[in-house]
Scaffold this motif. Structure first.
Motif, PDB file in Angstrom:
ATOM      1  N   VAL A  70      10.273   9.877   3.876  1.00 61.82           N
ATOM      2  CA  VAL A  70      10.688  11.145   3.280  1.00 61.82           C
ATOM      3  C   VAL A  70      11.348  12.061   4.314  1.00 61.82           C
ATOM      4  N   ARG A  96      -3.273   6.124  -2.419  1.00 62.20           N
ATOM      5  CA  ARG A  96      -3.719   7.482  -2.739  1.00 62.20           C
ATOM      6  C   ARG A  96      -5.162   7.488  -3.251  1.00 62.20           C
ATOM      7  N   THR A 240      -1.137  24.204   6.078  1.00 64.89           N
ATOM      8  CA  THR A 240      -2.150  25.204   5.712  1.00 64.89           C
ATOM      9  C   THR A 240      -2.125  26.392   6.680  1.00 64.89           C
ATOM     10  N   ALA A 282       6.150  23.920   3.338  1.00 69.13           N
ATOM     11  CA  ALA A 282       6.905  22.660   3.397  1.00 69.13           C
ATOM     12  C   ALA A 282       8.215  22.926   2.671  1.00 69.13           C
ATOM     13  N   ARG A 287      14.302  12.037  -0.359  1.00 72.28           N
ATOM     14  CA  ARG A 287      14.086  10.843  -1.154  1.00 72.28           C
ATOM     15  C   ARG A 287      15.325   9.976  -0.984  1.00 72.28           C
ATOM     16  N   PHE A 310      12.379  22.321  -1.755  1.00 73.06           N
ATOM     17  CA  PHE A 310      11.325  23.091  -2.440  1.00 73.06           C
ATOM     18  C   PHE A 310      11.555  24.588  -2.228  1.00 73.06           C
ATOM     19  N   CYS A 345       0.982  17.316  -3.666  1.00 69.95           N
ATOM     20  CA  CYS A 345       0.034  17.396  -2.542  1.00 69.95           C
ATOM     21  C   CYS A 345      -1.380  16.926  -2.911  1.00 69.95           C
ATOM     22  N   ALA A 346      -1.845  15.936  -2.144  1.00 64.48           N
ATOM     23  CA  ALA A 346      -3.177  15.379  -2.377  1.00 64.48           C
ATOM     24  C   ALA A 346      -4.261  16.355  -1.926  1.00 64.48           C
ATOM     25  N   GLY A 347      -3.877  17.300  -1.060  1.00 63.25           N
ATOM     26  CA  GLY A 347      -4.888  18.200  -0.496  1.00 63.25           C
ATOM     27  C   GLY A 347      -4.786  19.616  -1.018  1.00 63.25           C
ATOM     28  N   LEU A 350      -8.018  21.528  -1.463  1.00 63.45           N
ATOM     29  CA  LEU A 350      -8.599  21.916  -0.177  1.00 63.45           C
ATOM     30  C   LEU A 350      -7.800  23.068   0.447  1.00 63.45           C
ATOM     31  N   GLU A 354      -9.371  26.635   1.482  1.00 62.37           N
ATOM     32  CA  GLU A 354      -9.318  27.191   2.846  1.00 62.37           C
ATOM     33  C   GLU A 354      -8.627  28.552   2.850  1.00 62.37           C
TER      34      GLU A 354
HETATM   35  C1  HEM Z   1      -0.789  25.106   1.926  1.00 61.56           C
HETATM   36  C2  HEM Z   1      -0.934  23.921   2.458  1.00 61.56           C
HETATM   37  C3  HEM Z   1      -0.169  22.696   2.039  1.00 61.56           C
HETATM   38  C4  HEM Z   1       1.103  22.604   1.568  1.00 61.56           C
HETATM   39  C5  HEM Z   1       2.113  23.720   1.356  1.00 61.56           C
HETATM   40  C6  HEM Z   1       1.341  21.195   1.302  1.00 61.56           C
HETATM   41  C7  HEM Z   1       2.522  20.703   0.786  1.00 61.56           C
HETATM   42  C8  HEM Z   1       2.711  19.390   0.404  1.00 61.56           C
HETATM   43  C9  HEM Z   1       3.872  18.887  -0.258  1.00 61.56           C
HETATM   44  C10 HEM Z   1       5.102  19.717  -0.636  1.00 61.56           C
HETATM   45  C11 HEM Z   1       3.688  17.571  -0.482  1.00 61.56           C
HETATM   46  C12 HEM Z   1       4.631  16.614  -1.218  1.00 61.56           C
HETATM   47  C13 HEM Z   1       5.366  15.658  -0.327  1.00 61.56           C
HETATM   48  C14 HEM Z   1       6.427  14.874  -1.066  1.00 61.56           C
HETATM   49  O1  HEM Z   1       6.758  15.186  -2.206  1.00 61.56           O
HETATM   50  O2  HEM Z   1       6.970  13.929  -0.464  1.00 61.56           O
HETATM   51  C15 HEM Z   1       2.397  17.223   0.067  1.00 61.56           C
HETATM   52  C16 HEM Z   1       1.850  15.960   0.071  1.00 61.56           C
HETATM   53  C17 HEM Z   1       0.654  15.654   0.676  1.00 61.56           C
HETATM   54  N1  HEM Z   1      -0.280  16.525   1.187  1.00 61.56           N
HETATM   55 FE1  HEM Z   1      -0.091  18.515   1.276  1.00 61.56          FE
HETATM   56  N2  HEM Z   1       0.227  20.490   1.621  1.00 61.56           N
HETATM   57  C18 HEM Z   1      -0.739  21.363   2.066  1.00 61.56           C
HETATM   58  C19 HEM Z   1      -2.021  21.066   2.472  1.00 61.56           C
HETATM   59  C20 HEM Z   1      -2.553  19.811   2.526  1.00 61.56           C
HETATM   60  C21 HEM Z   1      -3.906  19.493   2.945  1.00 61.56           C
HETATM   61  C22 HEM Z   1      -4.969  20.508   3.343  1.00 61.56           C
HETATM   62  C23 HEM Z   1      -4.030  18.148   2.911  1.00 61.56           C
HETATM   63  C24 HEM Z   1      -5.295  17.412   3.274  1.00 61.56           C
HETATM   64  C25 HEM Z   1      -5.751  16.438   2.765  1.00 61.56           C
HETATM   65  C26 HEM Z   1      -2.766  17.596   2.446  1.00 61.56           C
HETATM   66  C27 HEM Z   1      -2.481  16.273   2.250  1.00 61.56           C
HETATM   67  C28 HEM Z   1      -1.344  15.793   1.665  1.00 61.56           C
HETATM   68  C29 HEM Z   1      -1.082  14.380   1.471  1.00 61.56           C
HETATM   69  C30 HEM Z   1      -1.994  13.231   1.864  1.00 61.56           C
HETATM   70  C31 HEM Z   1       0.171  14.291   0.847  1.00 61.56           C
HETATM   71  C32 HEM Z   1       0.905  13.048   0.418  1.00 61.56           C
HETATM   72  C33 HEM Z   1       0.586  12.802  -1.028  1.00 61.56           C
HETATM   73  C34 HEM Z   1       1.323  11.618  -1.591  1.00 61.56           C
HETATM   74  O3  HEM Z   1       2.355  11.220  -1.054  1.00 61.56           O
HETATM   75  O4  HEM Z   1       0.852  11.098  -2.611  1.00 61.56           O
HETATM   76  N3  HEM Z   1      -1.901  18.638   2.215  1.00 61.56           N
HETATM   77  N4  HEM Z   1       1.811  18.363   0.580  1.00 61.56           N
END
Ligand code: HEM
Length: 398
Positions: A70, A96, A240, A282, A287, A310, A345-347, A350, A354
């Motif tokens: 990505v 996932r 975060t 982010a 893609r 975004f 977002c998987a998190g 969380l 936080e």
């Molecule tokens: C405010 C905080 C956060 C923002 C703005 C954010 C934003 C994002 C975004 C935009 C994506 C999508 C990526 C895509 O479409 O390719 C994503 C994916 C993801 N985020 Fe977050 N994130 C945050 C916090 C977290 C936290 C705390 C975790 C902890 C577990 C986390 C874990 C992930 C993971 C594992 C993915 C990949 C999910 C997938 O591809 O299925 N994120 N996040």
């Protein structure tokens, strides 16, 4: 029959140049005006700048694939291959699922009290100083502590995680000074995490142990354990941290909005969502098209890198009224600051837990937040945030 060919929207804007990263919004507005899909002449890529198309692309993993990564550069994309971020279903679904119960509402409910207490202590400590750096003293400390703990890392293993996350996000952009400076850090990150994330260093109830168990059961290959965990470490830190920092800056710049939230603490959640919309931490991910895609009569060829912006979608005037304003009552539940679709977002549960813990503690303990100096922006190829945010606060009741 006659065929009309629409002019191809193109733009010379460099979305990764320093001046654009400082203030990307005029450039993003120009791109939204240029068309629904715009070819970026500075790169071998296109961008989708409008809300409806970004959301539709996020929902269409068959035509907008993540499997080749990505980020922009193939060299960096290779490093993320096979992780949850850089995969498509059905592989993605399996990856996932490995940590989904750890991030599900039930698991998070069990963390709420601990996270709230930690946030309250940190905020109390910062507020006692009166003047403090809302990034270094608050936003940066909190997610690292929480996530490292959840992964199951020992205290002394946490130190370098922060600089790694910043570097990793820089490598999602094109080759430029930022991504090049990040290369050695990312190498060190993999080396470091390969060393510390070994079963004997990890708490048995943490995320890392769960992934090792999945590998023992044969659910994933042993070689995927550390890359998969690395993606969680990277994804959970700077996002975060900057989401919290960006919101505190918005509160400092909009004292009336802050007072509104103080008067009605149920607005902490909606204010945080509005901050994610207005200052998306982010800013966008790429893609790859798997076939030609028609966007309102404009054809993006197959095998093309497409940046889903975004940040632009979240300010699209076609979607939002008064998109440039920070409106704490807007509650923009369908913003795409957390993405959308299978990779959403998987998190996010969380992250909300936080951020709301820290912001809730601030609202309870602090009657006013003022800037004590100019905020310093941290330029990153993907993440929008601050290196430093000096503030003066007045404690409640003073
Ligand atoms: C405010 C905080 C956060 C923002 C703005 C954010 C934003 C994002 C975004 C935009 C994506 C999508 C990526 C895509 O479409 O390719 C994503 C994916 C993801 N985020 Fe977050 N994130 C945050 C916090 C977290 C936290 C705390 C975790 C902890 C577990 C986390 C874990 C992930 C993971 C594992 C993915 C990949 C999910 C997938 O591809 O299925 N994120 N996040």
């Amino acid at each position: 029959m006659t065929h009309t060919t629409l002019p191809l929207p193109t733009s010379g804007i460099d979305l990764f140049a320093d001046d654009v990263l400082h203030d990307p919004y005029p450039a993003l507005r120009e791109l939204r005006e240029a068309g629904p899909a715009v070819r970026l002449t500075a790169y071998d890529a296109w961008v989708l700048p409008r809300y409806d198309h970004v959301r539709a692309a996020l929902a269409d993993h068959e035509r907008f694939s993540s499997a080749q990564g990505v980020g922009y550069e193939d060299q960096f994309n290779t490093q993320m291959k096979g992780t949850v971020l850089a995969s498509d279903p059905p592989d993605h679904t399996r990856l996932r699922a490995l940590l989904s119960d750890k991030l599900a509402p039930k698991a998070l409910a069990g963390l709420r009290t601990r996270i709230a207490a930690l946030a309250d202590d940190l905020v109390a400590e910062a507020v006692a100083k009166g003047d403090f750096d809302a990034v270094a003293d608050l936003a940066a400390v909190f997610p690292v502590t929480v996530v490292a703990d959840l992964i199951g890392l020992t205290e002394d293993a946490r130190g370098p995680l922060l600089s790694f996350a910043d570097a990793a996000f820089n490598t999602f952009g094109p080759f430029n000074a930022r991504s090049e400076a990040a290369i050695p850090f990312v190498g060190q990150m993999f080396e470091y995490l390969n060393t510390v994330m070994v079963p004997e260093n990890l708490r048995p109830d943490g995320w890392a142990s769960a992934v090792y168990e999945a590998s023992d059961r044969g659910d994933i290959e042993a070689a995927s354990v550390v890359p998969l965990l690395t993606a969680y470490v990277v994804a959970s830190m700077d996002t975060t941290i900057n989401a919290i920092g960006n919101t505190i800056l918005l509160f400092a710049r909009h004292p009336q909005a802050y007072q509104e939230v103080r008067g009605e603490p149920a607005l902490v959640g909606p204010a945080f969502e509005e901050s994610l919309r207005l200052e998306s931490p982010a800013q966008g991910f790429f893609r790859r098209t798997t076939q030609p895609v028609d966007i309102e009569g404009i054809t993006i060829p197959a095998d093309t890198k497409v940046l889903l912006s975004f940040a632009s979608a979240n300010r699209d005037e076609r979607k939002w009224e008064r998109p440039e304003e920070f409106l704490v009552r807007r509650n923009p539940v369908d913003h795409i600051g957390f993405g959308y679709g299978v990779h959403g977002c998987a998190g996010q549960g969380l992250a909300r837990l936080e951020a709301q813990a820290v912001l809730g503690a601030l609202v309870r303990r602090v009657s006013s937040i003022e800037l004590a100096g100019e905020p310093v922006r941290k330029l990153n190829n993907v993440i929008r945030g601050l290196a430093s945010l000096p503030v003066t606060v007045r404690a409640e009741g003073q």
